[in-house]
Design a protein around this motif. Sequence first.
Motif, mmCIF file in Angstrom:
data_model
loop_
_atom_site.group_PDB
_atom_site.id
_atom_site.type_symbol
_atom_site.label_atom_id
_atom_site.label_comp_id
_atom_site.label_asym_id
_atom_site.label_seq_id
_atom_site.Cartn_x
_atom_site.Cartn_y
_atom_site.Cartn_z
ATOM 1 N N GLU A 97 -1.316 -17.569 -0.723
ATOM 2 C CA GLU A 97 -0.818 -18.172 0.512
ATOM 3 C C GLU A 97 -0.990 -17.233 1.718
ATOM 4 O OE1 GLU A 97 3.216 -19.200 -0.169
ATOM 5 O OE2 GLU A 97 2.758 -20.735 -1.690
ATOM 6 N N CYS A 98 -1.945 -16.262 1.604
ATOM 7 C CA CYS A 98 -2.181 -15.296 2.689
ATOM 8 C C CYS A 98 -3.559 -15.456 3.315
ATOM 9 C CB CYS A 98 -1.992 -13.876 2.176
ATOM 10 S SG CYS A 98 -0.257 -13.405 2.015
ATOM 11 N N GLY A 99 -4.089 -16.651 3.305
ATOM 12 C CA GLY A 99 -5.369 -16.895 3.945
ATOM 13 C C GLY A 99 -6.508 -16.170 3.256
ATOM 14 N N ASN A 100 -7.197 -15.284 4.010
ATOM 15 C CA ASN A 100 -8.359 -14.588 3.461
ATOM 16 C C ASN A 100 -7.994 -13.392 2.589
ATOM 17 O OD1 ASN A 100 -10.148 -16.318 4.732
ATOM 18 N ND2 ASN A 100 -10.300 -15.049 6.577
ATOM 19 N N ILE A 101 -6.722 -13.011 2.545
ATOM 20 C CA ILE A 101 -6.302 -11.933 1.641
ATOM 21 C C ILE A 101 -6.170 -12.528 0.250
ATOM 22 C CG2 ILE A 101 -4.516 -10.247 1.112
ATOM 23 C CD1 ILE A 101 -3.868 -10.105 4.061
ATOM 24 N N VAL A 102 -7.051 -12.115 -0.661
ATOM 25 C CA VAL A 102 -7.132 -12.762 -1.966
ATOM 26 C C VAL A 102 -6.419 -11.984 -3.057
ATOM 27 C CG1 VAL A 102 -9.257 -13.983 -1.401
ATOM 28 C CG2 VAL A 102 -9.377 -11.673 -2.352
ATOM 29 N N THR A 107 -19.445 -11.037 2.103
ATOM 30 C CA THR A 107 -18.943 -10.140 1.060
ATOM 31 C C THR A 107 -17.493 -9.808 1.337
ATOM 32 O OG1 THR A 107 -19.293 -8.027 -0.053
ATOM 33 C CG2 THR A 107 -19.653 -8.075 2.302
ATOM 34 N N ASN A 108 -16.798 -9.309 0.344
ATOM 35 C CA ASN A 108 -15.390 -8.948 0.504
ATOM 36 C C ASN A 108 -15.265 -7.521 1.048
ATOM 37 O OD1 ASN A 108 -14.751 -11.431 -0.567
ATOM 38 N ND2 ASN A 108 -14.510 -10.649 -2.664
ATOM 39 N N ILE A 109 -14.230 -7.308 1.851
ATOM 40 C CA ILE A 109 -13.972 -5.984 2.398
ATOM 41 C C ILE A 109 -12.547 -5.572 2.080
ATOM 42 C CG2 ILE A 109 -15.662 -6.209 4.260
ATOM 43 C CD1 ILE A 109 -13.399 -6.899 6.138
ATOM 44 N N VAL A 110 -12.286 -4.273 2.223
ATOM 45 C CA VAL A 110 -10.970 -3.718 1.913
ATOM 46 C C VAL A 110 -10.175 -3.565 3.197
ATOM 47 C CG1 VAL A 110 -9.725 -1.747 0.944
ATOM 48 C CG2 VAL A 110 -11.868 -2.519 -0.102
ATOM 49 N N GLY A 111 -8.913 -3.953 3.165
ATOM 50 C CA GLY A 111 -8.016 -3.792 4.299
ATOM 51 C C GLY A 111 -6.717 -3.129 3.858
ATOM 52 N N CYS A 112 -5.860 -2.826 4.838
ATOM 53 C CA CYS A 112 -4.612 -2.121 4.554
ATOM 54 C C CYS A 112 -3.473 -2.755 5.353
ATOM 55 C CB CYS A 112 -4.745 -0.645 4.903
ATOM 56 S SG CYS A 112 -3.227 0.303 4.668
ATOM 57 N N VAL A 113 -2.361 -2.998 4.670
ATOM 58 C CA VAL A 113 -1.137 -3.479 5.312
ATOM 59 C C VAL A 113 -0.078 -2.398 5.111
ATOM 60 C CG1 VAL A 113 0.610 -5.281 5.411
ATOM 61 C CG2 VAL A 113 -1.760 -5.878 4.857
#
Length: 322
Positions: free
Chosen positions: A36-41, A73-79
């Motif tokens: 339920e976080c959109g593009n955060i899979v 492609t998928n990328i890495v993010g930080c929260v």
Amino acid sequence: ASAALCELNKCVLVCENVAALLRALDLFVSHVRSNECGNIVSIIADNNGYRNVDQNTGFASIAVYVLIQAARTNIVGCVEFVLRAMNEFEERSRRLRDIETLKTWMNTAAQVLPLLCDRERQLFVHATHGDVRQLQQVMHLQSSSSSLSLLHIHSRTQDSILSPICRLNHFDAFRFVQQHVDASLLLDRLFLVNRHNITPMEALFHGVVSLSMVRHIFAIDGVCVRYRSTPTDLFRLLVTMYRLYEPRVVQFVLSALQFCEDDENNNSLLHELLTFAYPKPKTSKIAMFQASDCFTFFDQQLSYWVLSTCDVKAVDYFMTLV
């Protein structure tokens, strides 16, 4: 590269207290797991900074590394979850570090800027490296680009840039200087004696000698005339070449000075050299100069050098005069 990408794709959530931080963290994790976080899979890693608080900064936070779905492609993010008090503390610490960095920069600039603005020092540095382009820039950046300023005499060493240029065989730099100075001034600086009792002409024969550069300088109008008309300069030149292991250079200099020609002028010049006594220089470390207060041309070692380097005609002249 991954660390740089995380910094670009970073989100900071500032919470008022610990309870709000824990509630926000649980809510975020549950939404990611339920898609339920959109593009955060998905969540791929986490870092609880409160376990090992940084002793230097005192800053701590909870970071959650997530996988973000992109078009190709998928990328890495930080929260990152941060307490407000901790965030304000970190902001103040960053400002203090900026002040310290600025202070360090100003202290460094206070030492470097005077050197960068010192035109005299720049000329000698670029001349030592034989950098013609930098010598051109120094000339064009200054309001005064006269030949006198280019061959400025250093106040401490009593020297011009011709000495390092000649000593290190920077042929291109010498031709650049020759093109931008008056011929009479160039000749005067070539025979200028510095604090170490060395002229640029004598510096030519220190270290590795460039025969092409020697030929070029001795072809300048007035150089050979100066040597033949001034016994002091000629005497200094012969002593300088005393330990020079370059037969071609020695033979060229002697022929350029016309020592091998049979005429009355040569005979009178050689007679004058035989009786000439050069005063002992105060700064000289040459053993021949330390023996007495003056030095004659036909010292035992120097006479051996003269007889061993001149051609047959020159030897005959010297032997006749002795």
